[in-house]
Write a protein that holds these residues in place. Sequence first.
Motif, PDB file in Angstrom:
ATOM      1  N   ILE A   1       0.811  -1.211   0.000  1.00 13.10           N
ATOM      2  CA  ILE A   1       0.000   0.000   0.000  1.00 13.10           C
ATOM      3  C   ILE A   1       0.847   1.265   0.000  1.00 13.10           C
ATOM      4  CG2 ILE A   1      -0.195   0.199   2.503  1.00 13.10           C
ATOM      5  CD1 ILE A   1      -3.126   0.966   2.013  1.00 13.10           C
ATOM      6  N   ALA A   2       2.047   1.197   0.557  1.00 12.65           N
ATOM      7  CA  ALA A   2       2.884   2.388   0.634  1.00 12.65           C
ATOM      8  C   ALA A   2       3.593   2.693  -0.681  1.00 12.65           C
ATOM      9  CB  ALA A   2       3.918   2.229   1.746  1.00 12.65           C
ATOM     10  N   ASP A   3       3.560   1.758  -1.621  1.00 18.62           N
ATOM     11  CA  ASP A   3       4.266   1.933  -2.879  1.00 18.62           C
ATOM     12  C   ASP A   3       3.364   2.596  -3.905  1.00 18.62           C
ATOM     13  OD1 ASP A   3       5.965  -1.268  -2.627  1.00 18.62           O
ATOM     14  OD2 ASP A   3       6.409   0.676  -1.721  1.00 18.62           O
ATOM     15  N   PHE A   4       3.941   3.562  -4.607  1.00 18.77           N
ATOM     16  CA  PHE A   4       3.223   4.207  -5.703  1.00 18.77           C
ATOM     17  C   PHE A   4       3.911   3.846  -7.003  1.00 18.77           C
ATOM     18  CE2 PHE A   4       2.880   7.555  -8.838  1.00 18.77           C
ATOM     19  CZ  PHE A   4       1.512   7.761  -8.889  1.00 18.77           C
ATOM     20  N   THR A   5       3.134   3.372  -7.960  1.00 17.24           N
ATOM     21  CA  THR A   5       3.675   3.123  -9.292  1.00 17.24           C
ATOM     22  C   THR A   5       2.774   3.808 -10.296  1.00 17.24           C
ATOM     23  OG1 THR A   5       2.403   1.090  -9.683  1.00 17.24           O
ATOM     24  CG2 THR A   5       4.517   0.858  -8.537  1.00 17.24           C
ATOM     25  N   TRP A   6       3.397   4.292 -11.365  1.00 25.93           N
ATOM     26  CA  TRP A   6       2.615   4.967 -12.387  1.00 25.93           C
ATOM     27  C   TRP A   6       1.680   4.001 -13.090  1.00 25.93           C
ATOM     28  CZ3 TRP A   6       1.790   9.848 -12.436  1.00 25.93           C
ATOM     29  CH2 TRP A   6       2.740  10.735 -11.906  1.00 25.93           C
ATOM     30  N   ALA A   7       2.074   2.741 -13.197  1.00 28.42           N
ATOM     31  CA  ALA A   7       1.206   1.746 -13.834  1.00 28.42           C
ATOM     32  C   ALA A   7      -0.080   1.563 -13.030  1.00 28.42           C
ATOM     33  CB  ALA A   7       1.944   0.421 -13.961  1.00 28.42           C
ATOM     34  N   ALA A   8       0.050   1.479 -11.690  1.00 30.37           N
ATOM     35  CA  ALA A   8      -1.132   1.347 -10.840  1.00 30.37           C
ATOM     36  C   ALA A   8      -2.007   2.586 -10.935  1.00 30.37           C
ATOM     37  CB  ALA A   8      -0.710   1.105  -9.391  1.00 30.37           C
ATOM     38  N   ALA A   9      -1.391   3.756 -10.939  1.00 24.78           N
ATOM     39  CA  ALA A   9      -2.145   5.000 -11.031  1.00 24.78           C
ATOM     40  C   ALA A   9      -2.911   5.094 -12.348  1.00 24.78           C
ATOM     41  CB  ALA A   9      -1.201   6.195 -10.884  1.00 24.78           C
ATOM     42  N   ILE A  10      -2.276   4.667 -13.421  1.00 20.03           N
ATOM     43  CA  ILE A  10      -2.944   4.672 -14.730  1.00 20.03           C
ATOM     44  C   ILE A  10      -4.138   3.722 -14.720  1.00 20.03           C
ATOM     45  CG2 ILE A  10      -2.675   4.008 -17.152  1.00 20.03           C
ATOM     46  CD1 ILE A  10       0.235   4.987 -16.942  1.00 20.03           C
ATOM     47  N   CYS A  11      -3.967   2.551 -14.141  1.00 19.65           N
ATOM     48  CA  CYS A  11      -5.065   1.584 -14.068  1.00 19.65           C
ATOM     49  C   CYS A  11      -6.212   2.110 -13.220  1.00 19.65           C
ATOM     50  CB  CYS A  11      -4.560   0.261 -13.490  1.00 19.65           C
ATOM     51  SG  CYS A  11      -3.474  -0.660 -14.601  1.00 19.65           S
ATOM     52  N   GLN A  12      -5.893   2.706 -12.082  1.00 15.74           N
ATOM     53  CA  GLN A  12      -6.934   3.252 -11.209  1.00 15.74           C
ATOM     54  C   GLN A  12      -7.679   4.386 -11.895  1.00 15.74           C
ATOM     55  OE1 GLN A  12      -4.369   4.247  -7.962  1.00 15.74           O
ATOM     56  NE2 GLN A  12      -4.102   2.112  -7.363  1.00 15.74           N
ATOM     57  N   THR A  13      -6.951   5.226 -12.614  1.00 13.16           N
ATOM     58  CA  THR A  13      -7.569   6.353 -13.310  1.00 13.16           C
ATOM     59  C   THR A  13      -8.472   5.881 -14.437  1.00 13.16           C
ATOM     60  OG1 THR A  13      -5.652   7.749 -12.795  1.00 13.16           O
ATOM     61  CG2 THR A  13      -7.095   8.483 -14.574  1.00 13.16           C
ATOM     62  N   ALA A  14      -7.979   4.953 -15.248  1.00  6.83           N
ATOM     63  CA  ALA A  14      -8.756   4.457 -16.381  1.00  6.83           C
ATOM     64  C   ALA A  14     -10.007   3.709 -15.916  1.00  6.83           C
ATOM     65  CB  ALA A  14      -7.891   3.544 -17.248  1.00  6.83           C
ATOM     66  N   ALA A  15      -9.863   2.860 -14.912  1.00  2.00           N
ATOM     67  CA  ALA A  15     -11.003   2.087 -14.419  1.00  2.00           C
ATOM     68  C   ALA A  15     -12.026   2.992 -13.749  1.00  2.00           C
ATOM     69  CB  ALA A  15     -10.518   1.019 -13.435  1.00  2.00           C
ATOM     70  N   GLY A  16     -11.571   3.963 -12.962  1.00  2.00           N
ATOM     71  CA  GLY A  16     -12.489   4.886 -12.295  1.00  2.00           C
ATOM     72  C   GLY A  16     -13.252   5.749 -13.270  1.00  2.00           C
ATOM     73  N   GLY A  17     -12.569   6.262 -14.297  1.00  2.00           N
ATOM     74  CA  GLY A  17     -13.235   7.089 -15.300  1.00  2.00           C
ATOM     75  C   GLY A  17     -14.276   6.307 -16.078  1.00  2.00           C
ATOM     76  N   SER A  18     -13.948   5.098 -16.474  1.00  2.00           N
ATOM     77  CA  SER A  18     -14.896   4.261 -17.223  1.00  2.00           C
ATOM     78  C   SER A  18     -16.117   3.925 -16.375  1.00  2.00           C
ATOM     79  CB  SER A  18     -14.207   2.966 -17.664  1.00  2.00           C
ATOM     80  OG  SER A  18     -13.085   3.241 -18.484  1.00  2.00           O
ATOM     81  N   ALA A  19     -15.895   3.623 -15.100  1.00  2.00           N
ATOM     82  CA  ALA A  19     -17.003   3.291 -14.206  1.00  2.00           C
ATOM     83  C   ALA A  19     -17.940   4.483 -14.034  1.00  2.00           C
ATOM     84  CB  ALA A  19     -16.456   2.846 -12.849  1.00  2.00           C
ATOM     85  N   GLY A  20     -17.377   5.674 -13.875  1.00  5.14           N
ATOM     86  CA  GLY A  20     -18.193   6.871 -13.690  1.00  5.14           C
ATOM     87  C   GLY A  20     -19.031   7.200 -14.909  1.00  5.14           C
ATOM     88  N   LEU A  21     -18.434   7.108 -16.089  1.00  4.16           N
ATOM     89  CA  LEU A  21     -19.149   7.419 -17.319  1.00  4.16           C
ATOM     90  C   LEU A  21     -20.306   6.452 -17.535  1.00  4.16           C
ATOM     91  CD1 LEU A  21     -19.425   9.012 -19.941  1.00  4.16           C
ATOM     92  CD2 LEU A  21     -17.766   7.444 -20.980  1.00  4.16           C
ATOM     93  N   LEU A  22     -20.071   5.168 -17.329  1.00  5.03           N
ATOM     94  CA  LEU A  22     -21.119   4.172 -17.545  1.00  5.03           C
ATOM     95  C   LEU A  22     -22.269   4.371 -16.564  1.00  5.03           C
ATOM     96  CD1 LEU A  22     -22.041   1.693 -19.105  1.00  5.03           C
ATOM     97  CD2 LEU A  22     -20.795   0.272 -17.463  1.00  5.03           C
ATOM     98  N   GLU A  23     -21.940   4.682 -15.310  1.00  7.16           N
ATOM     99  CA  GLU A  23     -22.988   4.889 -14.310  1.00  7.16           C
ATOM    100  C   GLU A  23     -23.873   6.078 -14.669  1.00  7.16           C
ATOM    101  OE1 GLU A  23     -23.895   6.311  -9.829  1.00  7.16           O
ATOM    102  OE2 GLU A  23     -22.128   6.963 -10.934  1.00  7.16           O
ATOM    103  N   VAL A  24     -23.281   7.164 -15.140  1.00  8.96           N
ATOM    104  CA  VAL A  24     -24.054   8.349 -15.527  1.00  8.96           C
ATOM    105  C   VAL A  24     -25.008   8.027 -16.671  1.00  8.96           C
ATOM    106  CG1 VAL A  24     -23.874  10.595 -16.660  1.00  8.96           C
ATOM    107  CG2 VAL A  24     -22.443  10.082 -14.705  1.00  8.96           C
ATOM    108  N   LEU A  25     -24.518   7.378 -17.686  1.00  8.25           N
ATOM    109  CA  LEU A  25     -25.345   7.074 -18.852  1.00  8.25           C
ATOM    110  C   LEU A  25     -26.548   6.204 -18.497  1.00  8.25           C
ATOM    111  CD1 LEU A  25     -22.535   6.369 -21.480  1.00  8.25           C
ATOM    112  CD2 LEU A  25     -23.975   8.403 -21.315  1.00  8.25           C
ATOM    113  N   VAL A  26     -26.364   5.305 -17.542  1.00  6.05           N
ATOM    114  CA  VAL A  26     -27.436   4.372 -17.186  1.00  6.05           C
ATOM    115  C   VAL A  26     -28.436   4.986 -16.208  1.00  6.05           C
ATOM    116  CG1 VAL A  26     -27.930   2.173 -16.031  1.00  6.05           C
ATOM    117  CG2 VAL A  26     -26.029   2.339 -17.650  1.00  6.05           C
ATOM    118  N   THR A  27     -27.970   5.802 -15.266  1.00  8.09           N
ATOM    119  CA  THR A  27     -28.829   6.215 -14.141  1.00  8.09           C
ATOM    120  C   THR A  27     -29.285   7.666 -14.178  1.00  8.09           C
ATOM    121  OG1 THR A  27     -26.914   6.826 -12.749  1.00  8.09           O
ATOM    122  CG2 THR A  27     -27.657   4.522 -12.663  1.00  8.09           C
TER     123      THR A  27
END
Length: 298
Positions: free
Chosen positions: A3-29
């Motif tokens: 948990i204490a480690d930061f990697t750019w790969a993890a940050a990219i994955c978190q950003t991409a997954a979070g953005g996709s989840a938010g967009l899909l939720e808006v369109l549906v609800t």
Amino acid sequence: MPIADFTWAAAICQTAAGGSAGLLEVLVTHPLDVVKTRMQLQGTQAQHGEILYRGFYDCFSKMYRYEGLSGFWKGIMPPIVFETPKRAFKFLLFEQCQRLFMFGKPKRSAMTFALAGALAGTLECFFLNPFEVVKITQQANRYESINTVTVAKQIIEKDGFGLRGLGKGITATMTRNAIFHFVFFGFYYGMKIKLPQRDDPFMDFLQRTSLAFLAGVLAILHSAPFDMAKSRIQGPQPKPGKIKYEWTLRTMQMVYREEGFRALFKGLSPSLMRVGPGGALMLLVYEYGFGYCKSKLI
């Protein structure tokens, strides 16, 4: 990944997954969000030329009758434009700031997730609030669909960027978000680490879905009065030119005094219908999306 480690790969994955989840939720609800806002904005009696909604189904049917199908998508552009980067930022912040709430313990607890969620939900409000003001102004209009840019310009020209303009209701937004995300992330991840992990993919999916649904319901029940106050503050005032709803607690007190306790939970039905399934959808898309991306990059 520790948990204490930061990697750019993890940050990219978190950003991409979070953005996709938010967009899909808006369109549906989004239609349920419009219905919720309409119900929250009205008082006990109809104003001149106003249609009084007597419940969720009554609101839904009258909107369809008088405004057509497009009425349910009023104010959709601000969420579409903003939800993708906002959710990306929130999930990235949620994941990365958990280390701040370990309190010297080797493993994360329910409180770790709850506090990280509350911090992420609160900080996003500085970017979220102007879009919420524009969205609610659009959703409140019963007679026409006004362009998002036009609405934003009108608000800025009349009231500016401060607490009377695009910044109005920010304390209500922050309080609502802090409470909602504290309960939502705290319950979901707190229960997830306590329950046994399922080897069967389908059973694992059902368990995650059930937990996310319950987390959304509990979070809405705790934050609904603040969401109602936010809508009253950010929406059109009962009498043009006179500000009645301005501060969060005072707004809640006035609504309670004038309309009763149940009025604090106006719009609860569409909120539960939206955030229960919508929250489950968002969280599952994020988790599965993050897992897939992590398997490819990390």
